[in-house]
Design an enzyme around this catalytic site. Structure first.
Site, short mmCIF file in Angstrom:
data_model
loop_
_atom_site.label_atom_id
_atom_site.label_comp_id
_atom_site.label_asym_id
_atom_site.label_seq_id
_atom_site.Cartn_x
_atom_site.Cartn_y
_atom_site.Cartn_z
N HIS A 1 -11.87 6.34 1.68
CA HIS A 1 -11.88 7.63 2.38
C HIS A 1 -11.67 8.78 1.42
O HIS A 1 -11.02 8.64 0.38
CB HIS A 1 -10.76 7.64 3.43
CG HIS A 1 -9.45 7.17 2.88
ND1 HIS A 1 -8.53 8.03 2.33
CD2 HIS A 1 -8.92 5.92 2.75
CE1 HIS A 1 -7.48 7.32 1.91
NE2 HIS A 1 -7.69 6.04 2.13
N ASP B 1 0.86 -1.18 0.00
CA ASP B 1 0.00 0.00 0.00
C ASP B 1 0.90 1.24 0.00
O ASP B 1 1.70 1.44 0.92
CB ASP B 1 -0.90 -0.04 1.25
CG ASP B 1 -2.04 0.97 1.17
OD1 ASP B 1 -1.88 2.00 0.50
OD2 ASP B 1 -3.08 0.72 1.82
N ASP C 1 -3.14 7.38 -3.44
CA ASP C 1 -3.09 6.27 -2.49
C ASP C 1 -3.54 5.02 -3.25
O ASP C 1 -4.65 5.01 -3.79
CB ASP C 1 -4.06 6.62 -1.33
CG ASP C 1 -4.13 5.57 -0.24
OD1 ASP C 1 -3.40 4.58 -0.30
OD2 ASP C 1 -4.95 5.78 0.68
N GLU D 1 -6.66 -1.12 -4.19
CA GLU D 1 -7.01 0.29 -3.93
C GLU D 1 -6.60 1.19 -5.09
O GLU D 1 -5.53 1.02 -5.67
CB GLU D 1 -6.30 0.78 -2.66
CG GLU D 1 -6.61 2.24 -2.32
CD GLU D 1 -6.01 2.70 -0.99
OE1 GLU D 1 -5.03 2.08 -0.52
OE2 GLU D 1 -6.54 3.68 -0.42
N HIS E 1 -7.26 10.97 5.49
CA HIS E 1 -8.62 10.47 5.63
C HIS E 1 -9.52 11.64 5.96
O HIS E 1 -9.49 12.16 7.06
CB HIS E 1 -8.72 9.41 6.73
CG HIS E 1 -8.02 8.13 6.37
ND1 HIS E 1 -8.47 6.90 6.76
CD2 HIS E 1 -6.93 7.88 5.63
CE1 HIS E 1 -7.67 5.96 6.29
NE2 HIS E 1 -6.71 6.55 5.60
#
Ligand code: MN
Ligand code: MN
Length: 298
Positions: free
Chosen positions: A158, A87, A98, A284, A166
């Site tokens: 988020h 990540d 992200d 993600e 976030h």
């Protein structure tokens, strides 16, 4: 609007950097490769390409779901068959990209990995102004269950705002029944997680990633000095114990970090584990909501 466009340009630049790093780092996710070498490669590459790490590179293996990053002296290596979640965050002037991928070391993608890839793809296909976040969660949950796994409800996508990782909206990984409507210009990360068990998490005692909270009266000189360093360098975004180990060798880092947690001056991101030892995958992407859909920029 001019300002907004400038922001979008920075988001896109951060995303372009991560696209390249994702491809390059994948080649290193092989048995025998040291975890610390992997995160150092990734973070150094982010800097070399003109970005900054938006958070420490997380390498979460098997039933570890999130928030693990090695320290400098960690000699853990990747092993054949490990599910490795990588990540990565990069920011340009605070604008964050992200993104995450999962690899089964030395093997091709299996259903557990495909479940989150598909869930992410299906979730992205629903995004447009007016769509509610819990509907996106419903699609994620259904897709993962179609693969006979369970979504991890304790983790969610988020909103992204400059220098805030976030912010605002959350995108659940299930139908939470309550949702907010997306609007054009919203910037966010969507991140489905799937587990081979029920998908409930527990917090471990271990912590390697932290965030500055507030100034507090600190008696111990080393801890006091470290809090100043943290405030000056990592005011809003998460940082790793490893980063401090590299740059501030004179301070009692580990001891001081524990002091600062106790004083409520910094926040600890404890390592999160699947509570039943289930294996976990993650996918993600970051995106910007456009007038008719979305632009994925990672
Ligand atoms: Mn992430
Ligand atoms: Mn994220």
């Amino acid at each position: 609007m001019q300002d907004a466009e400038n922001y979008f340009e920075s988001y896109r630049k951060a995303g372009e950097i991560l696209k390249i790093i994702k491809d390059e780092s994948r080649k290193l996710v092989v048995s025998g490769y040291k975890l610390v070498d992997l995160v150092e490669f990734i973070e150094n590459k982010v800097i070399e390409m003109g970005g900054f790490p938006a958070f420490p590179c997380n390498i979460s293996i098997n039933s570890v779901a999130a928030h693990y990053t090695p320290n400098l002296d960690t000699d853990l290596v990747l092993k054949s068959g490990d599910y490795v979640k990588v990540d990565i965050g990069c920011h340009i002037e605070g604008c964050i990209a992200d993104t995450a991928y999962t690899v089964k070391v030395d093997e091709s993608d299996d259903d557990l990995i495909k479940a989150t890839q598909e869930a992410l793809k299906n979730a992205i296909a629903t995004v447009e102004p007016g769509v509610k976040t819990n509907y996106i969660g419903k699609i994620i949950e259904e897709t993962i269950k179609d693969f006979n796994f369970n979504p991890i409800k304790d983790l969610c996508g988020h909103g992204l705002r400059p220098y805030v990782l976030h912010s605002g909206i959350t995108i659940p990984n299930y139908n939470s029944n309550l949702g907010t409507k997306l609007k054009e210009g919203d910037t966010m990360a969507i991140e489905p997680f799937a587990s081979t068990k029920a998908g409930k998490l527990k917090s471990s005692e271990e912590v390697y990633i932290f965030k500055y909270l507030q100034d507090r009266p600190i008696r111990d000189p080393s801890s006091k000095k470290l809090l100043n360093v943290i405030k000056q360098n990592y005011r809003t975004l998460p940082f790793a114990e490893r980063w401090l180990e590299k740059n501030y060798t004179g301070l009692k880092i580990n001891f001081s970090l524990r002091n600062l947690i106790r004083a409520n001056a910094i926040y600890p991101y404890n390592v999160l584990l699947d509570s039943e030892g289930g294996l976990v995958s993650q996918a993600e992407h970051s995106l910007i909501v456009t007038s008719s859909g979305c632009e994925v920029y990672t």
